[in-house]
Design a protein around this motif. Structure first.
Motif, PDB file in Angstrom:
ATOM      1  N   LYS A   2      -6.475  -4.386  12.763  1.00  0.00           N
ATOM      2  CA  LYS A   2      -5.919  -4.063  11.461  1.00  0.00           C
ATOM      3  C   LYS A   2      -7.028  -3.734  10.464  1.00  0.00           C
ATOM      4  CE  LYS A   2      -1.546  -4.996  12.384  1.00  0.00           C
ATOM      5  NZ  LYS A   2      -0.518  -3.966  12.398  1.00  0.00           N
ATOM      6  N   VAL A   3      -6.768  -2.704   9.639  1.00  0.00           N
ATOM      7  CA  VAL A   3      -7.661  -2.395   8.540  1.00  0.00           C
ATOM      8  C   VAL A   3      -7.384  -3.387   7.424  1.00  0.00           C
ATOM      9  CG1 VAL A   3      -8.318  -0.678   6.816  1.00  0.00           C
ATOM     10  CG2 VAL A   3      -7.780   0.046   9.155  1.00  0.00           C
ATOM     11  N   MET A   4      -8.404  -4.150   7.021  1.00  0.00           N
ATOM     12  CA  MET A   4      -8.193  -5.211   6.040  1.00  0.00           C
ATOM     13  C   MET A   4      -7.942  -4.658   4.641  1.00  0.00           C
ATOM     14  SD  MET A   4      -8.186  -7.789   7.947  1.00  0.00           S
ATOM     15  CE  MET A   4      -8.089  -9.069   6.692  1.00  0.00           C
ATOM     16  N   ASN A   5      -8.732  -3.650   4.240  1.00  0.00           N
ATOM     17  CA  ASN A   5      -8.599  -3.063   2.911  1.00  0.00           C
ATOM     18  C   ASN A   5      -8.026  -1.659   3.047  1.00  0.00           C
ATOM     19  OD1 ASN A   5      -9.785  -5.297   1.456  1.00  0.00           O
ATOM     20  ND2 ASN A   5     -11.744  -4.668   2.360  1.00  0.00           N
ATOM     21  N   MET A   6      -6.711  -1.590   3.141  1.00  0.00           N
ATOM     22  CA  MET A   6      -6.059  -0.307   3.360  1.00  0.00           C
ATOM     23  C   MET A   6      -6.083   0.544   2.105  1.00  0.00           C
ATOM     24  SD  MET A   6      -2.823  -0.857   5.875  1.00  0.00           S
ATOM     25  CE  MET A   6      -1.952  -2.029   4.847  1.00  0.00           C
ATOM     26  N   LYS A   7      -6.291   1.843   2.313  1.00  0.00           N
ATOM     27  CA  LYS A   7      -6.199   2.790   1.216  1.00  0.00           C
ATOM     28  C   LYS A   7      -4.755   2.867   0.731  1.00  0.00           C
ATOM     29  CE  LYS A   7      -6.529   7.721   0.155  1.00  0.00           C
ATOM     30  NZ  LYS A   7      -6.694   9.080   0.716  1.00  0.00           N
ATOM     31  N   LYS A   8      -4.575   2.812  -0.576  1.00  0.00           N
ATOM     32  CA  LYS A   8      -3.249   2.949  -1.155  1.00  0.00           C
ATOM     33  C   LYS A   8      -2.861   4.424  -1.125  1.00  0.00           C
ATOM     34  CE  LYS A   8      -0.579   0.799  -4.861  1.00  0.00           C
ATOM     35  NZ  LYS A   8      -0.641   0.023  -6.116  1.00  0.00           N
ATOM     36  N   LEU A   9      -1.683   4.715  -0.561  1.00  0.00           N
ATOM     37  CA  LEU A   9      -1.276   6.096  -0.318  1.00  0.00           C
ATOM     38  C   LEU A   9      -0.228   6.558  -1.323  1.00  0.00           C
ATOM     39  CD1 LEU A   9      -1.008   5.974   3.576  1.00  0.00           C
ATOM     40  CD2 LEU A   9      -2.960   6.688   2.193  1.00  0.00           C
ATOM     41  N   ASN A  10      -0.297   7.842  -1.672  1.00  0.00           N
ATOM     42  CA  ASN A  10       0.665   8.455  -2.584  1.00  0.00           C
ATOM     43  C   ASN A  10       1.797   9.100  -1.791  1.00  0.00           C
ATOM     44  OD1 ASN A  10      -0.820   7.752  -4.854  1.00  0.00           O
ATOM     45  ND2 ASN A  10      -1.928   9.705  -4.912  1.00  0.00           N
ATOM     46  N   PHE A  11       3.021   8.748  -2.142  1.00  0.00           N
ATOM     47  CA  PHE A  11       4.213   9.226  -1.453  1.00  0.00           C
ATOM     48  C   PHE A  11       5.043  10.151  -2.338  1.00  0.00           C
ATOM     49  CE2 PHE A  11       3.157   5.837   1.343  1.00  0.00           C
ATOM     50  CZ  PHE A  11       3.909   5.963   2.507  1.00  0.00           C
ATOM     51  N   LYS A  31       4.497  -1.973  -2.271  1.00  0.00           N
ATOM     52  CA  LYS A  31       3.828  -1.458  -3.470  1.00  0.00           C
ATOM     53  C   LYS A  31       2.331  -1.754  -3.517  1.00  0.00           C
ATOM     54  CE  LYS A  31       5.512  -5.403  -6.274  1.00  0.00           C
ATOM     55  NZ  LYS A  31       6.443  -5.938  -5.260  1.00  0.00           N
ATOM     56  N   ASN A  32       1.872  -2.716  -2.751  1.00  0.00           N
ATOM     57  CA  ASN A  32       0.423  -2.985  -2.733  1.00  0.00           C
ATOM     58  C   ASN A  32      -0.355  -1.898  -2.001  1.00  0.00           C
ATOM     59  OD1 ASN A  32       1.622  -3.882  -0.278  1.00  0.00           O
ATOM     60  ND2 ASN A  32      -0.221  -5.070   0.200  1.00  0.00           N
ATOM     61  N   VAL A  33       0.343  -1.090  -1.189  1.00  0.00           N
ATOM     62  CA  VAL A  33      -0.350  -0.034  -0.425  1.00  0.00           C
ATOM     63  C   VAL A  33       0.324   1.329  -0.575  1.00  0.00           C
ATOM     64  CG1 VAL A  33      -1.456  -1.514   1.284  1.00  0.00           C
ATOM     65  CG2 VAL A  33       0.918  -0.784   1.644  1.00  0.00           C
ATOM     66  N   ALA A  34       1.306   1.454  -1.466  1.00  0.00           N
ATOM     67  CA  ALA A  34       2.033   2.711  -1.620  1.00  0.00           C
ATOM     68  C   ALA A  34       2.407   2.970  -3.070  1.00  0.00           C
ATOM     69  CB  ALA A  34       3.299   2.705  -0.751  1.00  0.00           C
ATOM     70  N   ASN A  35       2.285   4.234  -3.493  1.00  0.00           N
ATOM     71  CA  ASN A  35       2.755   4.687  -4.802  1.00  0.00           C
ATOM     72  C   ASN A  35       3.762   5.819  -4.607  1.00  0.00           C
ATOM     73  OD1 ASN A  35       0.849   3.198  -6.473  1.00  0.00           O
ATOM     74  ND2 ASN A  35      -0.709   4.640  -5.756  1.00  0.00           N
ATOM     75  N   LEU A  36       4.821   5.827  -5.369  1.00  0.00           N
ATOM     76  CA  LEU A  36       5.699   6.992  -5.422  1.00  0.00           C
ATOM     77  C   LEU A  36       5.233   7.867  -6.581  1.00  0.00           C
ATOM     78  CD1 LEU A  36       8.176   8.580  -4.460  1.00  0.00           C
ATOM     79  CD2 LEU A  36       9.559   7.249  -6.070  1.00  0.00           C
ATOM     80  N   VAL A  37       4.799   9.084  -6.265  1.00  0.00           N
ATOM     81  CA  VAL A  37       4.263   9.963  -7.305  1.00  0.00           C
ATOM     82  C   VAL A  37       5.176  11.141  -7.622  1.00  0.00           C
ATOM     83  CG1 VAL A  37       1.881   9.323  -6.778  1.00  0.00           C
ATOM     84  CG2 VAL A  37       2.893  11.333  -5.669  1.00  0.00           C
ATOM     85  N   ALA A  38       6.166  11.425  -6.731  1.00  0.00           N
ATOM     86  CA  ALA A  38       7.056  12.562  -6.996  1.00  0.00           C
ATOM     87  C   ALA A  38       8.337  12.430  -6.198  1.00  0.00           C
ATOM     88  CB  ALA A  38       6.358  13.882  -6.647  1.00  0.00           C
ATOM     89  N   ILE A  80      -0.510  14.175  -2.994  1.00  0.00           N
ATOM     90  CA  ILE A  80       0.415  13.492  -2.085  1.00  0.00           C
ATOM     91  C   ILE A  80      -0.250  13.282  -0.728  1.00  0.00           C
ATOM     92  CG2 ILE A  80       2.625  13.674  -0.853  1.00  0.00           C
ATOM     93  CD1 ILE A  80       3.518  15.532  -3.204  1.00  0.00           C
ATOM     94  N   ASP A  81      -0.150  12.062  -0.210  1.00  0.00           N
ATOM     95  CA  ASP A  81      -0.624  11.760   1.143  1.00  0.00           C
ATOM     96  C   ASP A  81       0.501  11.818   2.168  1.00  0.00           C
ATOM     97  OD1 ASP A  81      -3.402  10.965   0.427  1.00  0.00           O
ATOM     98  OD2 ASP A  81      -2.393   9.340  -0.637  1.00  0.00           O
ATOM     99  N   VAL A  82       1.667  11.278   1.787  1.00  0.00           N
ATOM    100  CA  VAL A  82       2.782  11.141   2.721  1.00  0.00           C
ATOM    101  C   VAL A  82       4.061  11.661   2.073  1.00  0.00           C
ATOM    102  CG1 VAL A  82       4.035   9.587   4.263  1.00  0.00           C
ATOM    103  CG2 VAL A  82       1.699   9.007   3.545  1.00  0.00           C
ATOM    104  N   VAL A  83       4.819  12.444   2.827  1.00  0.00           N
ATOM    105  CA  VAL A  83       6.126  12.923   2.388  1.00  0.00           C
ATOM    106  C   VAL A  83       7.197  12.246   3.214  1.00  0.00           C
ATOM    107  CG1 VAL A  83       7.667  14.922   2.295  1.00  0.00           C
ATOM    108  CG2 VAL A  83       5.279  15.156   1.581  1.00  0.00           C
ATOM    109  N   THR A  84       8.234  11.724   2.553  1.00  0.00           N
ATOM    110  CA  THR A  84       9.402  11.234   3.279  1.00  0.00           C
ATOM    111  C   THR A  84      10.535  12.228   3.070  1.00  0.00           C
ATOM    112  OG1 THR A  84      10.495   9.902   1.557  1.00  0.00           O
ATOM    113  CG2 THR A  84       8.638   8.904   2.703  1.00  0.00           C
ATOM    114  N   ILE A  85      11.250  12.534   4.152  1.00  0.00           N
ATOM    115  CA  ILE A  85      12.269  13.587   4.129  1.00  0.00           C
ATOM    116  C   ILE A  85      13.629  12.971   4.415  1.00  0.00           C
ATOM    117  CG2 ILE A  85      13.027  15.763   5.159  1.00  0.00           C
ATOM    118  CD1 ILE A  85      10.059  16.232   5.934  1.00  0.00           C
ATOM    119  N   ALA A  86      14.537  13.125   3.446  1.00  0.00           N
ATOM    120  CA  ALA A  86      15.879  12.547   3.565  1.00  0.00           C
ATOM    121  C   ALA A  86      16.930  13.575   3.168  1.00  0.00           C
ATOM    122  CB  ALA A  86      15.998  11.296   2.703  1.00  0.00           C
ATOM    123  N   THR A  87      16.681  14.825   3.536  1.00  0.00           N
ATOM    124  CA  THR A  87      17.618  15.913   3.250  1.00  0.00           C
ATOM    125  C   THR A  87      18.700  15.975   4.322  1.00  0.00           C
ATOM    126  OG1 THR A  87      16.325  17.485   4.558  1.00  0.00           O
ATOM    127  CG2 THR A  87      15.740  17.260   2.222  1.00  0.00           C
TER     128      THR A  87
END
Length: 366
Positions: A2-11, A31-38, A80-87
């Motif tokens: 496991k990566v101890m200090n994970m990069k916080k990713l923009n979703f 929320k400690n490792v993820a942000n919703l930006v759009a 944006i680092d990660v896109v979630t698709i719910a179409t």
């Protein structure tokens, strides 16, 4: 490791309809490792509402979440680092491929695509761009399902002989009228593709063998849709096991159960409940069935369960650790192929042997 200090990713979320609240929940609870930006939806008011839902959960009115109608514009303007698709399902492949070609990691709702060719292309594009592709088969993370998987991997069943997936639900006229794409061959498929794919995925995952052939009988009994509202599938696996699927959206008057049963020479396990979340039967030599049941009690509030949060977490860890997600595109193409083979079997009236040529749900109209 496991990566101890994970990069916080923009979703970013693309598609802000029925299931998207689970994406907001998954991001909030990570929320400690993820942000919703759009957020993005062709109906801008839905994108706005989803952004507001996230801001309210975070209890922080200073948060800035971009609102978009055009996902291509969003990708150009936002970090944006990660896109979630719910179409709608019929757009999953097109959007995912575009995003991955822009270097974005992708989490896509099930089914990953509506054809085998599109699903394979998604997998290829992810590899080409060195990005992660994960499909939201979130029930794999349910505690009883994980316990069952542990027993399978530990070979506690002896020889697995057969398994059954029963999805006995109710979807009435109002459900289909809420969104005209539901039940259409181009954008959704029928009950097997929409409601049953999660349990079909669990069934084939537990049996743990390549598929040899599929035979199906389907019909549209009462709902005003193109696809089936009832489907039955028999699956013969290459290891000799037989899988049986009973998938209904016409149970009176409401959802009855979603149940996965696995039968081996040395063990029997049944998981039921609203979303395969309750251990009903755990029978192995020397096992304390009641103690195991008590240890795995989980309460859920909908058929979507609580699996999105650990699935999102796994993808974040997979990105940081540069490994394959727990539910990859290669994993998700298997239940998709079973369902498309069932559709081909329905169309031809014959069993479908694997591997078979590309088939899409739209081919049902030809």
């Amino acid at each position: 490791m496991k990566v101890m200090n994970m990069k916080k990713l923009n979703f970013a979320i693309i598609g802000c309809g029925r299931i998207s609240y689970k994406h907001v929940e998954g991001l909030y609870e990570n929320k400690n490792v993820a942000n919703l930006v759009a957020t993005c939806d062709i109906k801008k008011d839905l994108a706005y509402a989803k952004a507001k839902e996230y801001i309210n959960k975070m209890n922080d009115d200073s948060l800035k979440v971009g609102i978009y109608e055009d996902y291509k514009e969003m990708l150009e303007k936002e970090d944006i680092d990660v896109v979630t698709i719910a179409t709608e399902s019929g757009y999953h492949a097109e959007i995912a491929i575009y995003c991955m070609n822009k270097g974005k990691h992708v989490i896509v709702e099930k089914p990953m695509a509506m054809s085998i060719d599109d699903a394979n292309k998604m997998i290829e594009v992810a590899k080409k761009n060195n990005v992660k592709l994960s499909v939201a088969h979130q029930n794999r993370f349910n505690k009883p399902v994980q316990k069952l998987r542990e027993a399978v991997e530990g070979e506690k069943f002896g020889r697995i002989m057969n398994g059954t997936a029963r999805i006995l639900w109710r979807r009435d006229d109002n459900y289909y009228k809420q969104a005209p794409w539901r039940g259409t061959w181009d954008l959704d498929g029928g009950t097997l593709m929409n409601q049953c794919i999660h349990n079909i995925d669990l069934l084939q995952w537990m049996i743990g063998s390549e598929v040899e052939r599929v035979y199906a009988e389907c019909d549209t009994f009462r709902n005003p849709i193109e696809g089936e509202d009832f489907g039955a599938i028999v699956i013969r696996f290459k290891n000799g096991a037989i899988g049986i699927v009973e998938g209904s959206a016409v149970v009176y008057p409401k959802n009855l159960e979603e149940t996965l049963s696995i039968f081996g020479t040395d063990g029997t396990v049944v998981i039921g409940g609203l979303a395969v979340n309750e251990l009903k039967t755990w029978r192995f030599e020397g096992a304390d069935e009641e103690a195991v049941k008590k240890d795995l009690q989980v309460e859920i509030d909908s058929v979507y369960g609580k699996g999105h949060t650990p699935l999102f977490r796994d993808v974040i860890e997979a990105i940081n650790e540069d490994r394959k997600p727990y539910v990859s595109g290669e994993d998700a193409i298997v239940p998709l192929s079973i369902i498309l083979a069932a559709y081909k079997s329905r169309k031809t009236g014959m069993p479908v042997n694997f591997p078979f040529n590309n088939f899409s749900s739209s081919d049902m109209k030809k």
